[in-house]
Enzyme design. Sequence first.
Site, PDB file in Angstrom:
ATOM      1  CD  GLU A  39      -2.179   0.728  -3.748  1.00  0.00           C
ATOM      2  OE1 GLU A  39      -1.637   1.291  -2.587  1.00  0.00           O
ATOM      3  OE2 GLU A  39      -3.466   0.244  -3.774  1.00  0.00           O
ATOM      4  CE1 TYR A  63      -2.494  -2.745  -2.131  1.00  0.00           C
ATOM      5  CE2 TYR A  63      -3.655  -4.782  -2.602  1.00  0.00           C
ATOM      6  CZ  TYR A  63      -3.731  -3.625  -2.562  1.00  0.00           C
ATOM      7  OH  TYR A  63      -5.019  -2.819  -2.403  1.00  0.00           O
ATOM      8  CB  CYS A  74      19.490  -2.905   4.220  1.00  0.00           C
ATOM      9  SG  CYS A  74      20.008  -3.242   2.612  1.00  0.00           S
ATOM     10  CG  ASP A 102      -3.009  -4.273   1.849  1.00  0.00           C
ATOM     11  OD1 ASP A 102      -4.138  -4.172   2.214  1.00  0.00           O
ATOM     12  OD2 ASP A 102      -2.298  -3.423   2.198  1.00  0.00           O
ATOM     13  CB  CYS A 115      -0.774   0.121   1.095  1.00  0.00           C
ATOM     14  SG  CYS A 115      -1.930   1.578   1.425  1.00  0.00           S
ATOM     15  CB  CYS A 153       0.272   2.719   8.492  1.00  0.00           C
ATOM     16  SG  CYS A 153       1.931   2.498   7.999  1.00  0.00           S
ATOM     17  CE1 TYR A 184      -5.950   2.167  -3.859  1.00  0.00           C
ATOM     18  CE2 TYR A 184      -8.191   2.287  -3.692  1.00  0.00           C
ATOM     19  CZ  TYR A 184      -7.158   1.835  -3.158  1.00  0.00           C
ATOM     20  OH  TYR A 184      -6.903   1.192  -1.922  1.00  0.00           O
TER      21      TYR A 184
END
Length: 230
Positions: A98, A138, A213, A133, A55, A204, A86
């Site tokens: 997205e 996604y 990383c 999602d 998202c 969220c 959308y």
Amino acid sequence: MFGSRAKTTMPTAAEALPGRSTRPFVVPATHEVLGTPLEGPWPDGTQVLYVAMGCFWGAERIFWQLPGVVTTAAGYMGGFTPNPTYEETCTGRTGHAESVLVAYDPAATTPELLLKAFWENHDPTTANRQGNDIGTAYRSAIFWTTPEQEAAARATHDAFQGELTRVGAGEITTQLTPATQAGTFYYAEDYHQQYLHKNPNGYCNHGPNGLTCPVGVANLPAQTDIAPPA
């Protein structure tokens, strides 16, 4: 329709929705948080990187908070349908992910640092899915625009895979593709831009995944304000 095959299988160009020749909605001129032009023009030397990590609401917020970022925008990229909406993208029948446009000052940050935030704030091992999602919209992806960004994408991919392997996690499924091949970045509707600034308690699905990383020290911006060791 939520978990249907149509949403988890990429359409071909022939199968994709037809779209339209022009944008069917208005995009704001200015970034709600940074106060910079959403579509440019930006200062000379500004570079653009595109990322997809589920998202775009939470993903965009991650990047507008980073030092050196000039502007960010939510949109659709990597598909076939011109000027999608959308609702169309969510069906999986446009082929788009997205995505987030990240315009940045290369004198103030690096692709490595931007991609460090990318890898550390979503799960790149779940193909066509981030949490609840589900669908190709996604998917995880990096679309680069410069040779330096490509090198950073590949190097950070390998570095983060090493961390995933170390903890017994899965294989990265992130799509690595030049932006020229991925196609046009189509800006999303007004209400999607800086969504979590406008709606602080909004949905969220992003945050630290618990891994770091590693990025090459040689590629980080010079820290001239740090005193040398005694």
